[in-house]
Each structure stands twice: as structure tokens, then as C-alpha cells.
Design a protein around this motif. Structure first.
Motif, PDB file in Angstrom:
ATOM      1  N   SER A 247       0.831  -1.205   0.000  1.00 55.60           N
ATOM      2  CA  SER A 247       0.000   0.000   0.000  1.00 55.60           C
ATOM      3  C   SER A 247       0.862   1.249   0.000  1.00 55.60           C
ATOM      4  O   SER A 247       2.022   1.250   0.435  1.00 55.60           O
ATOM      5  CB  SER A 247      -0.924   0.018   1.223  1.00 55.60           C
ATOM      6  N   VAL A 248       0.270   2.350  -0.492  1.00 61.22           N
ATOM      7  CA  VAL A 248       0.859   3.683  -0.381  1.00 61.22           C
ATOM      8  C   VAL A 248      -0.055   4.504   0.525  1.00 61.22           C
ATOM      9  O   VAL A 248      -1.272   4.313   0.552  1.00 61.22           O
ATOM     10  CB  VAL A 248       1.017   4.361  -1.757  1.00 61.22           C
ATOM     11  N   LEU A 271      -5.249  13.928   8.553  1.00 62.49           N
ATOM     12  CA  LEU A 271      -5.938  13.159   7.520  1.00 62.49           C
ATOM     13  C   LEU A 271      -4.996  12.084   7.008  1.00 62.49           C
ATOM     14  O   LEU A 271      -3.890  12.378   6.553  1.00 62.49           O
ATOM     15  CB  LEU A 271      -6.372  14.072   6.368  1.00 62.49           C
ATOM     16  N   THR A 272      -5.455  10.828   7.078  1.00 55.54           N
ATOM     17  CA  THR A 272      -4.674   9.690   6.610  1.00 55.54           C
ATOM     18  C   THR A 272      -5.420   9.021   5.465  1.00 55.54           C
ATOM     19  O   THR A 272      -6.589   8.652   5.614  1.00 55.54           O
ATOM     20  CB  THR A 272      -4.436   8.679   7.745  1.00 55.54           C
ATOM     21  N   GLN A 273      -4.749   8.871   4.343  1.00 56.11           N
ATOM     22  CA  GLN A 273      -5.320   8.214   3.173  1.00 56.11           C
ATOM     23  C   GLN A 273      -4.401   7.067   2.755  1.00 56.11           C
ATOM     24  O   GLN A 273      -3.190   7.272   2.600  1.00 56.11           O
ATOM     25  CB  GLN A 273      -5.494   9.197   2.020  1.00 56.11           C
ATOM     26  N   GLU A 274      -4.978   5.893   2.569  1.00 59.93           N
ATOM     27  CA  GLU A 274      -4.192   4.705   2.230  1.00 59.93           C
ATOM     28  C   GLU A 274      -4.841   3.972   1.060  1.00 59.93           C
ATOM     29  O   GLU A 274      -6.051   3.728   1.064  1.00 59.93           O
ATOM     30  CB  GLU A 274      -4.082   3.777   3.434  1.00 59.93           C
ATOM     31  N   PHE A 275      -4.010   3.636   0.078  1.00 53.14           N
ATOM     32  CA  PHE A 275      -4.469   2.853  -1.064  1.00 53.14           C
ATOM     33  C   PHE A 275      -3.667   1.559  -1.105  1.00 53.14           C
ATOM     34  O   PHE A 275      -2.439   1.577  -1.280  1.00 53.14           O
ATOM     35  CB  PHE A 275      -4.284   3.628  -2.382  1.00 53.14           C
ATOM     36  N   ILE A 282      -4.587  -8.028  -0.972  1.00 51.57           N
ATOM     37  CA  ILE A 282      -5.393  -7.084  -0.217  1.00 51.57           C
ATOM     38  C   ILE A 282      -5.545  -5.816  -1.038  1.00 51.57           C
ATOM     39  O   ILE A 282      -4.566  -5.264  -1.562  1.00 51.57           O
ATOM     40  CB  ILE A 282      -4.740  -6.752   1.144  1.00 51.57           C
ATOM     41  N   GLY A 283      -6.791  -5.327  -1.162  1.00 58.75           N
ATOM     42  CA  GLY A 283      -7.037  -4.125  -1.937  1.00 58.75           C
ATOM     43  C   GLY A 283      -8.154  -3.292  -1.349  1.00 58.75           C
ATOM     44  O   GLY A 283      -9.275  -3.776  -1.164  1.00 58.75           O
ATOM     45  N   PHE A 284      -7.856  -2.016  -1.042  1.00 53.91           N
ATOM     46  CA  PHE A 284      -8.880  -1.114  -0.504  1.00 53.91           C
ATOM     47  C   PHE A 284      -8.379   0.321  -0.617  1.00 53.91           C
ATOM     48  O   PHE A 284      -7.185   0.584  -0.848  1.00 53.91           O
ATOM     49  CB  PHE A 284      -9.219  -1.435   0.948  1.00 53.91           C
ATOM     50  N   PHE A 285      -9.306   1.262  -0.438  1.00 52.42           N
ATOM     51  CA  PHE A 285      -8.985   2.681  -0.309  1.00 52.42           C
ATOM     52  C   PHE A 285      -9.584   3.154   1.001  1.00 52.42           C
ATOM     53  O   PHE A 285     -10.785   3.060   1.223  1.00 52.42           O
ATOM     54  CB  PHE A 285      -9.546   3.484  -1.487  1.00 52.42           C
ATOM     55  N   GLN A 319      -9.506  -8.793  -4.927  1.00 49.44           N
ATOM     56  CA  GLN A 319      -8.676  -8.574  -3.747  1.00 49.44           C
ATOM     57  C   GLN A 319      -9.560  -8.419  -2.513  1.00 49.44           C
ATOM     58  O   GLN A 319     -10.697  -7.933  -2.602  1.00 49.44           O
ATOM     59  CB  GLN A 319      -7.788  -7.334  -3.934  1.00 49.44           C
ATOM     60  N   ASN A 320      -9.031  -8.827  -1.388  1.00 50.77           N
ATOM     61  CA  ASN A 320      -9.813  -8.896  -0.161  1.00 50.77           C
ATOM     62  C   ASN A 320      -9.557  -7.697   0.742  1.00 50.77           C
ATOM     63  O   ASN A 320      -8.608  -6.940   0.566  1.00 50.77           O
ATOM     64  CB  ASN A 320      -9.480 -10.185   0.600  1.00 50.77           C
ATOM     65  N   VAL A 321     -10.414  -7.578   1.744  1.00 49.49           N
ATOM     66  CA  VAL A 321     -10.239  -6.641   2.846  1.00 49.49           C
ATOM     67  C   VAL A 321     -10.249  -7.453   4.121  1.00 49.49           C
ATOM     68  O   VAL A 321     -11.238  -8.110   4.445  1.00 49.49           O
ATOM     69  CB  VAL A 321     -11.347  -5.572   2.886  1.00 49.49           C
ATOM     70  N   GLY A 322      -9.129  -7.467   4.851  1.00 50.07           N
ATOM     71  CA  GLY A 322      -9.021  -8.271   6.054  1.00 50.07           C
ATOM     72  C   GLY A 322      -9.731  -7.641   7.235  1.00 50.07           C
ATOM     73  O   GLY A 322      -9.993  -6.432   7.270  1.00 50.07           O
ATOM     74  N   ILE A 323     -10.021  -8.467   8.235  1.00 54.41           N
ATOM     75  CA  ILE A 323     -10.677  -7.957   9.430  1.00 54.41           C
ATOM     76  C   ILE A 323      -9.784  -6.953  10.153  1.00 54.41           C
ATOM     77  O   ILE A 323     -10.263  -6.012  10.793  1.00 54.41           O
ATOM     78  CB  ILE A 323     -11.059  -9.129  10.374  1.00 54.41           C
ATOM     79  N   CYS A 324      -8.475  -7.094  10.016  1.00 54.44           N
ATOM     80  CA  CYS A 324      -7.551  -6.157  10.665  1.00 54.44           C
ATOM     81  C   CYS A 324      -7.491  -4.820   9.946  1.00 54.44           C
ATOM     82  O   CYS A 324      -6.908  -3.863  10.482  1.00 54.44           O
ATOM     83  CB  CYS A 324      -6.157  -6.768  10.757  1.00 54.44           C
ATOM     84  N   ASP A 325      -8.072  -4.722   8.751  1.00 54.03           N
ATOM     85  CA  ASP A 325      -8.117  -3.458   8.027  1.00 54.03           C
ATOM     86  C   ASP A 325      -9.373  -2.660   8.322  1.00 54.03           C
ATOM     87  O   ASP A 325      -9.440  -1.471   7.992  1.00 54.03           O
ATOM     88  CB  ASP A 325      -8.029  -3.705   6.513  1.00 54.03           C
ATOM     89  N   GLN A 326     -10.367  -3.267   8.937  1.00 51.85           N
ATOM     90  CA  GLN A 326     -11.627  -2.604   9.217  1.00 51.85           C
ATOM     91  C   GLN A 326     -11.483  -1.586  10.347  1.00 51.85           C
ATOM     92  O   GLN A 326     -10.499  -1.570  11.082  1.00 51.85           O
ATOM     93  CB  GLN A 326     -12.690  -3.645   9.604  1.00 51.85           C
TER      94      GLN A 326
END
Length: 459
Positions: A247-248, A271-275, A282-285, A319-326
Motif C-alpha cells: 500500500s501507499v 488526515l490519513t489516506q491509504e491505497f 489485499i485491496g482497498f482505499f 482482492q480482499n479486505v481483512g478484518i484487521c483493516d476494518q
């Protein structure tokens, strides 16, 4: 432009007790002065070029007031290099064949840090205390570079190990590059899982204005999630196993508070933004916003308002989103009056998290009644009255977005209470509050009664 002289190390810390001095008050406004020479005395392995770049702005001073203010700013910059432990300032009239009538000479007496520095300390954060063992090699190549290794073990069975290299870069934006190899282990009983994370973090930080800091980061991490017991919910068990995240991240911070712990004035915007999705599965914004403002009403009475909000969306179906990313909500560092991760979707007693949340609070900090210990230990304590509210839920894009967004804003959780806050220097604070939850849902886990919190950032 004057001249910068960098001298070797010698003893300049002589006693002046035998000299009698007569103190006079002088108005420095309008007293013309210019800096002819700058001496930096006490250098051994620090390179001259980084010192010259740090002190050169002092030559722009046009009166004695600007010389004094500029000298203190330069001292702050020298301290920020992480090369010195003691910095003294001495200002004298200029002398020599090239001296000007209004010229002064500014001397900075410095003592460089030892080549190896280490120790054992404690750290507070995330509602736990940690024992930290660290060793660092400051100023390795003479331009503020630092190599540091650190191991910490927390009271809630968290453990971290990291090896980092920091390189300050020259420029008016105070750029700093940091590379970190890390391993972190954590347990989350409220969600029924534990996690081990290993990875590499690259960070480039700089200032766009004196109060605005930017951090551009890339993180590659291998994560392994496992259940803490056989009774974990199916929604937790199906996410166990390894995953790879690349991620960036961009972090923007505006901080004009007078202190990071129990401030009396000023505001904070972060403000924190992560891609995530530049490789791995794993893939999310993800967006996370934190706001805080402080106002002093009367003597030692401070009102604080806070607001936090976040939203996460999946970028594709492959791509997934893990429970630790929620996102999770609840606890003294999140939403007072509820247990840790006690708000939002639950299954079989396990918190599942959600992709959107908001929380806010209004706080009143006052001195202790009758001001016991005023001027001493009592100044570290504050009486704390608060009301907190927030919600955590899933917001779906598309046709269901208006309905799910209304649910997020309407189904509010709320609690209020009173307690005592203790400031631990500028490293953290402790809160002991009596909480009364007034709005909550059936699946939530309210905490009616005494709640203890320890950390750095409180909502």
C-alpha cells in the motif's frame, strides 16, 4: 552574508560564579544589528555542510531582536538533527579586521551524542503500557543519519521489533527519509483473533508550511491471522491465514496546539489516506480524519471538542479486505462508556468491525477541587467532564448508499461521565472515568461504571 566557523571540541563550560554582573532591562526593538560571524564549537564527526545549511538563515537578521529569536530557532534546528545533547548560545560584539559597526558574533557550543546510545524505558499507548529496549547509533555518517533497533513488549501481549534507518535531507521543507523493517504481534480478544505482521515501511516526510507536515509512505507487509479459540465466530475463522498487503499512504498533519498532551489552546487536523492493491491479495482505499480544537474559557478551564471519521471501500472483487483493516469503535481511546471494540457488528461475541465510523466528544478540563498540590504534583491532574457519541456500521456504495449512510448517522451511541486525567509529562496521559452509557443497541457492549484508559491520543 557572513562567515560560519566550525570548531573542534573543547571545554567551554567554565564557571562564571566569580564574576559580578549588573542586570539592566534594555528594549531591543529597533536596536540595529547584523550577524558577521557564526561559530559552532564542539564538532567532532558532524560534517560542516549540514551545519552551514542549518545556521545560514541567521545572517538575515536586521536588528538585535531578530538575532536573539533567530539564534533560538537555529538551536531548535540543531536539536532536530539528532546529533547533539547540549547546545548553548553566546552572542558578542564583532571584532577583527572585517567587523562592522553593528556586527555581532554568534557562537553555538555543542556536545555531540555518543556513538552508541541505548536504554530501557516505558511507553504508553493503545490503552496499555509497554517495556521498551532500544539501541541507536546517532549521526553515523556525520549528517544526522541514525540507525536504531527497538523491541517492546506490552501489558496486553503485544510485541514489536523494528530496525530503522533515518536520513535527514537538506532543504527548507525539513525533508526526512526513514526505512524500517518491522515485526509486530498483537492479540485482540474482543474480536477473537491474533496477528503477526512482518514487513518493510518507507517514509518520506516534509513540511509544506511550518505547521503542516506531510508523510508519503509505502508499506509492504505479510500478515498472518489465527483464531484465539475454537469458539471464534465463523466470520473471523474464514479470514485466518496469511495475506500480503502492498500500500501507499499519505498523512497530512496540521498541529498548532500548545502541547500534545492536555493542550489549553490550538487545533489539530490529521488526515490519513491509504491505497492498498499495488500487489498482494489485499485491496482497498481507506480515509481517516481526526479533528481537535481547544479553548481556554477561564483560568485553567479548558473546553475541548473532537471529531473523528473514517471510510473504507474495496477497490475490486479479486482482492480482499481483512478484518484487521476494518474500523473498530469502543473503549477509552475510541468511544468512552463502551468496552474495547464494543460498538457495531458482532457475531458470537466477536467484534467484526465495519467500513465506516464517526465519533465525537465534548470535554471540560478543570483543576482539581480546592486545588490540592497546586504548584507541584497537583498541576498534573485535571478534573474531566465529557459527553461522547459515535457509530460504526457498513456503508455500501451504489443504490444502498443513502439508506446505509442514514443508518450510520441516526443510530447514535452516546455516553457521558466524570473523572480524573493525569498528564504523564508529554509522553501520554491516564484517565479514570465513571461512565454512563445512555444510547446503545442490543449487540453493543456498554461499560457502565469505572473505565481506565492510558495512551497518547484520546477522542
Amino acid at each position: 552574508m557572513g562567515t560560519v566557523h566550525c570548531k573542534g571540541e573543547r571545554d567551554h563550560y567554565e564557571s562564571d560564579k566569580g564574576q559580578s554582573t549588573e542586570q539592566k532591562q534594555i528594549n531591543l526593538d529597533g536596536v540595529k544589528a547584523r550577524v558577521d560571524k557564526i561559530y559552532v564549537d564542539g564538532l567532532s564527526r558532524t560534517k560542516d555542510d549540514i551545519i552551514i545549511a542549518t545556521v545560514r538563515d541567521l545572517f538575515q537578521a536586521k536588528d538585535f531582536q531578530e538575532v536573539i529569536v533567530g539564534a533560538h530557532k537555529v538551536r531548535g534546528k540543531l536539536e532536530g538533527l539528532g546529533c547533539f545533547r547540549n547546545i548553548g548560545i553566546y552572542i558578542d560584539t564583532s571584532s577583527g579586521p572585517h567587523a562592522t559597526p553593528e556586527g555581532v558574533e554568534v557562537t553555538f557550543y555543542v556536545r555531540e551524542l555518543k556513538r552508541i546510545v541505548g536504554g530501557v524505558s516505558t511507553l504508553v499507548g493503545n490503552n496499555e503500557g509497554s517495556l521498551v529496549v532500544q539501541m541507536r547509533l546517532p549521526n553515523i555518517f556525520g549528517r544526522g543519519e541514525k540507525l536504531q533497533t527497538e523491541y517492546s513488549y506490552g501489558s496486553q501481549k503485544t510485541s514489536t521489533f523494528n530496525l530503522s534507518f533515518t536520513k535527514p535531507l537538506q532543504g527548507n521543507l525539513n525533508p526526512v527519509f526513514t526505512g524500517t523493517v518491522f515485526q509486530a504481534g498483537s492479540e485482540w480478544p474482543s474480536s477473537g483473533y491474533k496477528q503477526i505482521e512482518r514487513g518493510l515501511l518507507l517514509d518520506f516526510g516534509f513540511n509544506s508550511t511550518p505547521l503542516v507536515r506531510h508523510n508519503l509512505q509505502w508499506e509492504g507487509a505479510w500478515r498472518d491471522i489465527s483464531c484465539m479459540s475454537r469458539s471464534a465466530a465463523f466470520q473471523v475463522r474464514e479470514q485466518t491465514g496469511p495475506s500480503l498487503k502492498s500500500s501507499v499512504r499519505h498523512i497530512l498533519t496540521f498541529d498548532c496546539r500548545d502541547a500534545p498532551i492536555l493542550p489549553t489552546c490550538g487545533s489539530l487536523i490529521k488526515l490519513t489516506q491509504e491505497f492498498a492493491g499495488l500487489g498482494g491479495n489485499i485491496g482497498f482505499f481507506k480515509n481517516d480524519l481526526c479533528l481537535q480544537s481547544n479553548w481556554t474559557l477561564l483560568a485553567d478551564m479548558v473546553v475541548q471538542a473532537t471529531l473523528q471519521a473514517g471510510f473504507l471501500t474495496r477497490i475490486n472483487n479479486s482482492q480482499n479486505v481483512g478484518i484487521c483493516d476494518q474500523f473498530f469503535l469502543g473503549g477509552p481511546l475510541s468511544l468512552r462508556g463502551f468496552q474495547a471494540r464494543g460498538v457495531g457488528p458482532h457475531k458470537d461475541g466477536n467484534a467484526l468491525g465495519a467500513n465506516a465510523y464517526w465519533s465525537g466528544g465534548l470535554h471540560l478540563f478543570t483543576p482539581l477541587p480546592f486545588s490540592p498540590g497546586k504548584g507541584g504534583l497537583g498541576d498534573f491532574f485535571r478534573t474531566h467532564l465529557f459527553v461522547s457519541a459515535g457509530n460504526l456500521d457498513n456503508v455500501y456504495l451504489g443504490k444502498e448508499m443513502p439508506t446505509s449512510f442514514q443508518t450510520l448517522m441516526r443510530t447514535v451511541r452516546m455516553a457521558y461521565g466524570i473523572g480524573v486525567a493525569l498528564r504523564l509529562g508529554q509522553m501520554g496521559r491516564i484517565e479514570l472515568n465513571y461512565c454512563i452509557p445512555v444510547l446503545y443497541r442490543r449487540e453493543d457492549q456498554p461499560n457502565h461504571g469505572v473505565q481506565f484508559g492510558i495512551g497518547v491520543h484520546f477522542p
